[in-house]
Scaffold this motif. Structure first.
Motif, PDB file in Angstrom:
ATOM      1  N   LYS A   1      42.987  55.912  43.590  1.00 46.80           N
ATOM      2  CA  LYS A   1      43.396  56.445  44.884  1.00 46.80           C
ATOM      3  C   LYS A   1      44.788  55.936  45.232  1.00 46.80           C
ATOM      4  N   PRO A   2      45.755  56.824  45.549  1.00 47.92           N
ATOM      5  CA  PRO A   2      47.116  56.361  45.828  1.00 47.92           C
ATOM      6  C   PRO A   2      47.148  55.475  47.059  1.00 47.92           C
ATOM      7  N   ALA A   3      48.106  54.498  47.047  1.00 51.09           N
ATOM      8  CA  ALA A   3      48.192  53.556  48.164  1.00 51.09           C
ATOM      9  C   ALA A   3      48.506  54.269  49.466  1.00 51.09           C
ATOM     10  N   ALA A   4      49.298  55.354  49.405  1.00 49.34           N
ATOM     11  CA  ALA A   4      49.679  56.051  50.624  1.00 49.34           C
ATOM     12  C   ALA A   4      48.482  56.678  51.330  1.00 49.34           C
TER      13      ALA A   4
ATOM     14  N   ALA B   1      44.286  54.415  54.871  1.00 45.97           N
ATOM     15  CA  ALA B   1      44.562  54.522  56.301  1.00 45.97           C
ATOM     16  C   ALA B   1      45.170  53.223  56.818  1.00 45.97           C
ATOM     17  N   PRO B   2      46.276  53.306  57.608  1.00 45.57           N
ATOM     18  CA  PRO B   2      46.875  52.091  58.153  1.00 45.57           C
ATOM     19  C   PRO B   2      45.992  51.480  59.230  1.00 45.57           C
TER      20      PRO B   2
ATOM     21  N   LYS C   1      49.570  46.885  56.351  1.00 44.79           N
ATOM     22  CA  LYS C   1      48.874  48.120  56.731  1.00 44.79           C
ATOM     23  C   LYS C   1      49.337  48.618  58.090  1.00 44.79           C
ATOM     24  N   LEU C   2      50.668  48.519  58.330  1.00 41.52           N
ATOM     25  CA  LEU C   2      51.271  49.033  59.553  1.00 41.52           C
ATOM     26  C   LEU C   2      52.089  50.269  59.200  1.00 41.52           C
ATOM     27  N   ASP C   3      51.958  51.294  60.016  1.00 40.79           N
ATOM     28  CA  ASP C   3      52.677  52.546  59.785  1.00 40.79           C
ATOM     29  C   ASP C   3      53.550  52.850  61.001  1.00 40.79           C
ATOM     30  N   TYR C   4      54.614  53.626  60.773  1.00 41.12           N
ATOM     31  CA  TYR C   4      55.572  53.940  61.831  1.00 41.12           C
ATOM     32  C   TYR C   4      55.911  55.427  61.749  1.00 41.12           C
TER      33      TYR C   4
END
Length: 418
Positions: free
Chosen positions: A45-48, A51-52, A101-104
């Motif tokens: 499973k790709p890292a992207a 879910a963050p 695991k933080l997304d912006y």
């Protein structure tokens, strides 16, 4: 016969291995796969796709200023002015944030010169953007801030330099990345005083912004011991650009002075003053030697790496508004590494924490003043092709931070956050 027996044994072994091999996921659920359909290979499973834990939604609202009628094609601002800096800020935030695991996410809105930015801000807030970067006039900024008073939204002023936004008209839900006019003129005054250029001739343009800049120059002169020996208002109109060799010498015969300071934020006349004045004197202010938050010639303290990343992304040079929007986005990102919580109230508290600092590639870390939410940071003094120095200058001391010698220090502050 021996060869046929060996082949038969090999076939039996191969069949046994095939029976022991795991079936594809679909075959395990629904029975053997149809022989004519090839099963897809199993991949990690790709890292992207993970879910963050937290997503920080950042909005940008930029209201286009009215361009002056005399602007030349070479002076036209890029279409993505400022926005490109915010986009780089998102990239830089993700570099560190993805490990936690933080997304912006970034949402941008452009408002026409005669438009109203408040409905656009409302749309962004309703879409879940808890952090809004604003490049709008001061009156519009106050209107937006007051509309969201007491709500969990943080506004970041990246464009307006008005001193009143840090003084009598300050707001608790607004942070200021853009330097105030007082910070800019204080930075210039410190350098001029160290050069012993203490007698100034002040030339003021006709716009309200020019008058506010001139007011900041007068304050800085008094603060650092300089003297304005002459002052004139430019009243020749844009046509004087074609007759500068006759108009400018006549308009600058005011006696002796060390330096001409220009207050011309729109660029109506400041660029025609060098080499046309009656006396051969240096020029500074909004033209000539300019106090700025950023300039493409800034290279020290890792600035060249920031400039390179920006050029690789946008195929142009990084301008002050690009840098200020990058700072605004990166400020949220750097605070998020400690809060790991996307609630605007938590991030706001971190921005004001005594241990918070923001790397800005100017030799020292920046931080927010708790009394007016202004980002304290060094100011570049630059002309078209070179950064001359950074202020605060050596020798201007402060009991807490030399950066607080620029702009309104705590004892000078008229801000009552509300």
């Amino acid at each position: 016969m021996r060869w046929m027996a060996s082949a038969a044994v090999a076939a039996l072994i191969a069949a046994g291995i095939a029976m022991l091999a795991p079936l594809p996921a679909r075959a395990q659920e629904t029975g053997p796969a149809t022989p004519s359909v090839a099963s897809p290979p199993l991949t990690a499973k790709p890292a992207a796709a993970i879910a963050p834990a937290q997503t920080f939604h950042i909005g940008v609202v930029r209201q286009l200023p009215e361009p002056p009628p005399w602007i030349a094609p070479l002076q036209m601002p890029p279409d993505d002015l400022g926005i490109a800096g915010a986009e780089l800020g998102i990239r830089d935030n993700l570099t560190s944030g993805r490990f936690l695991k933080l997304d912006y996410k970034l949402s941008t809105e452009i408002v026409p010169t005669d438009g109203d930015p408040l409905p656009v801000v409302q749309k962004l807030v309703e879409a879940g953007n808890g952090f809004i970067l604003l490049d709008v006039p001061a009156d519009q900024l106050l209107k937006i801030a007051d509309a969201y008073k007491g709500q969990d939204v943080v506004f970041i002023n990246v464009g307006a330099t008005d001193d009143r936004l840090r003084q009598q008209d300050c707001r608790a839900n607004v942070f200021h990345i853009a330097p105030s006019r007082a910070m800019l003129t204080d930075a210039l005054a410190q350098f001029l005083v160290t050069k012993r250029w203490r007698n100034w001739f002040l030339m003021v343009g006709r716009t309200d912004g020019d008058k506010l800049y001139a007011e900041a120059v007068r304050r800085s002169a008094k603060k650092f011991g300089a003297k304005i020996v002459a002052e004139k208002e430019w009243d020749y109109g844009p046509d004087a650009r074609a007759t500068a060799q006759s108009e400018v010498p006549r308009g600058t015969q005011v006696g002796e002075y060390d330096l001409l300071i220009v207050a011309d934020e729109l660029g109506e006349f400041g660029d025609i003053l060098p080499y046309n004045t009656w006396l051969s004197r240096p020029i500074a202010g909004t033209q000539g030697l300019m106090p700025l938050s950023w300039h493409p010639t800034m290279e020290n303290w890792g600035a060249s790496q920031l400039q390179s990343r920006f050029f690789k992304q946008s195929k142009r040079l990084m301008l002050p508004l690009d840098f200020q929007m990058w700072q605004g986005v990166f400020a949220v990102g750097s605070a998020s590494l400690k809060t790991r919580d996307s609630a605007p109230a938590k991030v706001k508290a971190q921005l004001l924490s005594p241990d918070y600092d923001l790397p800005v590639f100017k030799g020292v870390a920046a931080s927010f003043r708790d009394w007016d939410h202004q980002l304290r940071q060094p100011i570049l003094l630059t002309h078209a092709t070179n950064t001359v120095t950074l202020s605060p200058q050596a020798g201007f001391l402060h009991q807490t931070s030399p950066l607080d010698t620029l702009g309104f220090d705590r004892p000078e502050s008229a801000c009552k956050l509300q």
